[in-house]
Design a protein around this motif. Structure first.
Motif, PDB file in Angstrom:
ATOM      1  N   GLU A  68       0.828  -1.209   0.000  1.00  0.00           N
ATOM      2  CA  GLU A  68       0.000   0.000   0.000  1.00  0.00           C
ATOM      3  C   GLU A  68       0.864   1.261   0.000  1.00  0.00           C
ATOM      4  OE1 GLU A  68      -3.906  -1.778   2.405  1.00  0.00           O
ATOM      5  OE2 GLU A  68      -2.419  -0.522   3.446  1.00  0.00           O
ATOM      6  N   ILE A  69       1.915   1.255   0.809  1.00  0.00           N
ATOM      7  CA  ILE A  69       2.787   2.435   0.888  1.00  0.00           C
ATOM      8  C   ILE A  69       3.531   2.644  -0.433  1.00  0.00           C
ATOM      9  CG2 ILE A  69       4.803   3.434   2.040  1.00  0.00           C
ATOM     10  CD1 ILE A  69       3.890   1.989   4.587  1.00  0.00           C
ATOM     11  N   ILE A  70       4.012   1.537  -1.022  1.00  0.00           N
ATOM     12  CA  ILE A  70       4.724   1.638  -2.299  1.00  0.00           C
ATOM     13  C   ILE A  70       3.827   2.259  -3.366  1.00  0.00           C
ATOM     14  CG2 ILE A  70       5.729   0.313  -4.212  1.00  0.00           C
ATOM     15  CD1 ILE A  70       6.777  -1.677  -2.112  1.00  0.00           C
ATOM     16  N   VAL A  71       2.608   1.746  -3.466  1.00  0.00           N
ATOM     17  CA  VAL A  71       1.676   2.241  -4.484  1.00  0.00           C
ATOM     18  C   VAL A  71       1.261   3.680  -4.190  1.00  0.00           C
ATOM     19  CG1 VAL A  71      -0.609   1.934  -5.524  1.00  0.00           C
ATOM     20  CG2 VAL A  71       0.838  -0.060  -5.080  1.00  0.00           C
ATOM     21  N   SER A  72       1.069   4.004  -2.918  1.00  0.00           N
ATOM     22  CA  SER A  72       0.671   5.374  -2.571  1.00  0.00           C
ATOM     23  C   SER A  72       1.762   6.378  -2.930  1.00  0.00           C
ATOM     24  CB  SER A  72       0.353   5.472  -1.075  1.00  0.00           C
ATOM     25  OG  SER A  72       1.518   5.343  -0.285  1.00  0.00           O
ATOM     26  N   GLU A  73       3.014   5.923  -2.953  1.00  0.00           N
ATOM     27  CA  GLU A  73       4.127   6.815  -3.276  1.00  0.00           C
ATOM     28  C   GLU A  73       4.377   6.920  -4.785  1.00  0.00           C
ATOM     29  OE1 GLU A  73       5.915   8.799  -1.291  1.00  0.00           O
ATOM     30  OE2 GLU A  73       4.709   8.190   0.434  1.00  0.00           O
ATOM     31  N   ILE A  74       4.253   5.797  -5.513  1.00  0.00           N
ATOM     32  CA  ILE A  74       4.590   5.826  -6.944  1.00  0.00           C
ATOM     33  C   ILE A  74       3.369   5.983  -7.840  1.00  0.00           C
ATOM     34  CG2 ILE A  74       6.609   4.382  -6.489  1.00  0.00           C
ATOM     35  CD1 ILE A  74       5.176   2.041  -7.803  1.00  0.00           C
ATOM     36  N   GLY A  75       2.163   5.745  -7.274  1.00  0.00           N
ATOM     37  CA  GLY A  75       0.957   5.858  -8.074  1.00  0.00           C
ATOM     38  C   GLY A  75       0.733   4.630  -8.951  1.00  0.00           C
ATOM     39  N   THR A  76      -0.184   4.751  -9.888  1.00  0.00           N
ATOM     40  CA  THR A  76      -0.509   3.633 -10.780  1.00  0.00           C
ATOM     41  C   THR A  76      -0.182   3.924 -12.239  1.00  0.00           C
ATOM     42  OG1 THR A  76      -2.796   4.436 -11.010  1.00  0.00           O
ATOM     43  CG2 THR A  76      -2.360   2.834  -9.257  1.00  0.00           C
ATOM     44  N   ASP A  77       0.159   5.157 -12.524  1.00  0.00           N
ATOM     45  CA  ASP A  77       0.487   5.540 -13.902  1.00  0.00           C
ATOM     46  C   ASP A  77       2.007   5.500 -14.090  1.00  0.00           C
ATOM     47  OD1 ASP A  77       0.641   6.504 -16.449  1.00  0.00           O
ATOM     48  OD2 ASP A  77       0.076   8.571 -15.933  1.00  0.00           O
ATOM     49  N   MET A  78       2.496   4.384 -14.570  1.00  0.00           N
ATOM     50  CA  MET A  78       3.942   4.221 -14.737  1.00  0.00           C
ATOM     51  C   MET A  78       4.476   4.939 -15.974  1.00  0.00           C
ATOM     52  SD  MET A  78       4.973   2.541 -12.117  1.00  0.00           S
ATOM     53  CE  MET A  78       3.736   3.522 -11.244  1.00  0.00           C
ATOM     54  N   SER A  79       3.568   5.461 -16.803  1.00  0.00           N
ATOM     55  CA  SER A  79       4.020   6.158 -18.013  1.00  0.00           C
ATOM     56  C   SER A  79       4.720   7.482 -17.676  1.00  0.00           C
ATOM     57  CB  SER A  79       2.834   6.431 -18.941  1.00  0.00           C
ATOM     58  OG  SER A  79       1.908   7.319 -18.336  1.00  0.00           O
ATOM     59  N   PHE A  81       7.080   7.718 -15.719  1.00  0.00           N
ATOM     60  CA  PHE A  81       8.500   7.390 -15.599  1.00  0.00           C
ATOM     61  C   PHE A  81       8.947   6.748 -16.916  1.00  0.00           C
ATOM     62  CE2 PHE A  81       6.736   6.973 -11.265  1.00  0.00           C
ATOM     63  CZ  PHE A  81       7.503   7.919 -10.613  1.00  0.00           C
ATOM     64  N   PRO A  82       9.937   7.304 -17.597  1.00  0.00           N
ATOM     65  CA  PRO A  82      10.368   6.734 -18.879  1.00  0.00           C
ATOM     66  C   PRO A  82      10.784   5.269 -18.791  1.00  0.00           C
ATOM     67  CG  PRO A  82      11.327   8.909 -18.538  1.00  0.00           C
ATOM     68  CD  PRO A  82      10.678   8.529 -17.243  1.00  0.00           C
ATOM     69  N   SER A  83      11.269   4.853 -17.622  1.00  0.00           N
ATOM     70  CA  SER A  83      11.702   3.469 -17.450  1.00  0.00           C
ATOM     71  C   SER A  83      11.734   3.130 -15.966  1.00  0.00           C
ATOM     72  CB  SER A  83      13.098   3.260 -18.049  1.00  0.00           C
ATOM     73  OG  SER A  83      14.066   3.965 -17.281  1.00  0.00           O
ATOM     74  N   ALA A  84      11.940   1.843 -15.679  1.00  0.00           N
ATOM     75  CA  ALA A  84      12.059   1.410 -14.286  1.00  0.00           C
ATOM     76  C   ALA A  84      13.268   2.048 -13.615  1.00  0.00           C
ATOM     77  CB  ALA A  84      12.159  -0.119 -14.226  1.00  0.00           C
ATOM     78  N   GLU A  85      14.315   2.271 -14.385  1.00  0.00           N
ATOM     79  CA  GLU A  85      15.522   2.887 -13.833  1.00  0.00           C
ATOM     80  C   GLU A  85      15.275   4.339 -13.427  1.00  0.00           C
ATOM     81  OE1 GLU A  85      18.420   1.523 -12.926  1.00  0.00           O
ATOM     82  OE2 GLU A  85      17.365  -0.338 -13.410  1.00  0.00           O
ATOM     83  N   HIS A  86      14.448   5.042 -14.194  1.00  0.00           N
ATOM     84  CA  HIS A  86      14.095   6.414 -13.833  1.00  0.00           C
ATOM     85  C   HIS A  86      13.309   6.430 -12.518  1.00  0.00           C
ATOM     86  CE1 HIS A  86      15.193   7.337 -18.011  1.00  0.00           C
ATOM     87  NE2 HIS A  86      15.259   8.591 -17.641  1.00  0.00           N
ATOM     88  N   LEU A  87      12.414   5.462 -12.354  1.00  0.00           N
ATOM     89  CA  LEU A  87      11.652   5.344 -11.113  1.00  0.00           C
ATOM     90  C   LEU A  87      12.586   5.052  -9.944  1.00  0.00           C
ATOM     91  CD1 LEU A  87       9.137   5.076  -9.354  1.00  0.00           C
ATOM     92  CD2 LEU A  87       8.868   2.727 -10.222  1.00  0.00           C
ATOM     93  N   ALA A  88      13.535   4.138 -10.147  1.00  0.00           N
ATOM     94  CA  ALA A  88      14.487   3.781  -9.094  1.00  0.00           C
ATOM     95  C   ALA A  88      15.338   4.972  -8.692  1.00  0.00           C
ATOM     96  CB  ALA A  88      15.371   2.624  -9.562  1.00  0.00           C
ATOM     97  N   ALA A  89      15.741   5.773  -9.695  1.00  0.00           N
ATOM     98  CA  ALA A  89      16.536   6.972  -9.411  1.00  0.00           C
ATOM     99  C   ALA A  89      15.700   7.994  -8.631  1.00  0.00           C
ATOM    100  CB  ALA A  89      17.042   7.591 -10.715  1.00  0.00           C
ATOM    101  N   TRP A  90      14.426   8.134  -9.003  1.00  0.00           N
ATOM    102  CA  TRP A  90      13.533   9.046  -8.300  1.00  0.00           C
ATOM    103  C   TRP A  90      13.341   8.622  -6.842  1.00  0.00           C
ATOM    104  CZ3 TRP A  90       8.546   7.963  -6.325  1.00  0.00           C
ATOM    105  CH2 TRP A  90       7.810   9.087  -5.911  1.00  0.00           C
ATOM    106  N   ALA A  91      13.314   7.309  -6.619  1.00  0.00           N
ATOM    107  CA  ALA A  91      13.119   6.785  -5.265  1.00  0.00           C
ATOM    108  C   ALA A  91      14.403   6.793  -4.445  1.00  0.00           C
ATOM    109  CB  ALA A  91      12.565   5.365  -5.334  1.00  0.00           C
ATOM    110  N   GLY A  92      15.554   6.931  -5.122  1.00  0.00           N
ATOM    111  CA  GLY A  92      16.824   6.941  -4.404  1.00  0.00           C
ATOM    112  C   GLY A  92      17.400   5.570  -4.156  1.00  0.00           C
ATOM    113  N   ALA A 162       7.876  -4.005  -9.106  1.00  0.00           N
ATOM    114  CA  ALA A 162       6.588  -3.318  -8.927  1.00  0.00           C
ATOM    115  C   ALA A 162       6.234  -2.500 -10.169  1.00  0.00           C
ATOM    116  CB  ALA A 162       6.646  -2.415  -7.694  1.00  0.00           C
ATOM    117  N   TYR A 163       7.224  -1.819 -10.736  1.00  0.00           N
ATOM    118  CA  TYR A 163       7.029  -1.013 -11.951  1.00  0.00           C
ATOM    119  C   TYR A 163       6.463  -1.879 -13.080  1.00  0.00           C
ATOM    120  CZ  TYR A 163       8.324   1.661 -16.148  1.00  0.00           C
ATOM    121  OH  TYR A 163       8.321   2.319 -17.359  1.00  0.00           O
ATOM    122  N   HIS A 164       7.075  -3.042 -13.300  1.00  0.00           N
ATOM    123  CA  HIS A 164       6.639  -3.912 -14.402  1.00  0.00           C
ATOM    124  C   HIS A 164       5.301  -4.594 -14.110  1.00  0.00           C
ATOM    125  CE1 HIS A 164      10.166  -3.322 -16.851  1.00  0.00           C
ATOM    126  NE2 HIS A 164      10.952  -3.618 -15.835  1.00  0.00           N
TER     127      HIS A 164
END
Length: 212
Positions: A68-79, A81-92, A162-164
């Motif tokens: 729940e916390i993961i989804v509340s932070e990243i949302g459901t629209d993965m578009s 983020f250009p890629s999973a790596e961009h999401l990982a960089a955003w998350a630190g 989670a991204y995929h």
């Protein structure tokens, strides 16, 4: 006279203790009520994201609240983020691979979403005790680079998965705790033989058919 004063003091002390106890219990009740309220608010906030939460929750070892916390932070629209790596960089949780002239200057992670990074690292430590691919990854890296870096690496893997899962709308399929062993069977065989020989055994290995 002393007896009367002592009884008076004892009565005063009991009264103070009772008041203190009542105040303390009231504070505990207030905290419990706040926790219940926050839990309800989290559930209400996550309601539109139930499907995504269910998908992330299919990762073995990931608790429902963690999902729940993961989804509340990243949302459901993965578009976004250009890629999973961009999401990982955003998350630190993405290592910063800075190189110059072939020389690696740093492998530290970038600063990012502190809440998300914390929950992912905590999940990584919890997953280390399971019999899963991610636990095998944790043990493999911690043996070479330590538990802290292993936790960040597994946190990165959790977020990538989670991204995929959310992007593809598919549940997680674990590769298994023996995934890395299957990738390098000869290395595993040599390592186990060496360990037995150190214990004083003479080892003879014969291949047998493996059921698939």
């Amino acid at each position: 006279m002393f007896s009367i004063q002592f009884k008076t003091f004892a009565g005063f002390a009991r009264k103070c203790f009772c008041q203190f106890s009542d105040n303390l219990l009231a504070q505990i009740d207030s905290i419990d009520s706040s926790i219940v309220l926050f839990d309800q608010q989290i559930e209400e906030y996550c309601h539109p994201f139930d499907q995504a939460v269910e998908l992330v929750d299919t990762i073995p070892g990931i608790a429902r609240r963690t999902a729940e916390i993961i989804v509340s932070e990243i949302g459901t629209d993965m578009s976004r983020f250009p890629s999973a790596e961009h999401l990982a960089a955003w998350a630190g949780v993405a290592p910063g691979n800075y190189e110059s002239g072939g020389k690696k200057l740093s492998d530290s992670t970038r600063k990012g979403n502190r809440v998300l990074r914390t929950i992912l690292v905590q999940a990584a430590y919890a997953l280390a005790r399971t019999k899963t691919y991610l636990a095998a990854q944790f043990r493999r890296i911690s043996g070479r680079r330590g538990k802290k870096r292993a936790a960040v690496a597994v946190a990165h893997s959790i977020l990538t998965i989670a991204y995929h899962l959310i992007s593809r709308q598919e549940p997680y399929k674990d590769l298994g705790a023996d995934y890395f062993d299957k990738q390098q069977p000869e290395s595993v065989k040599k390592r186990l033989i060496k360990r037995l020989e150190k214990l004083g055994y003479q080892v003879s290995v014969e291949s047998v058919p493996v059921a698939i």
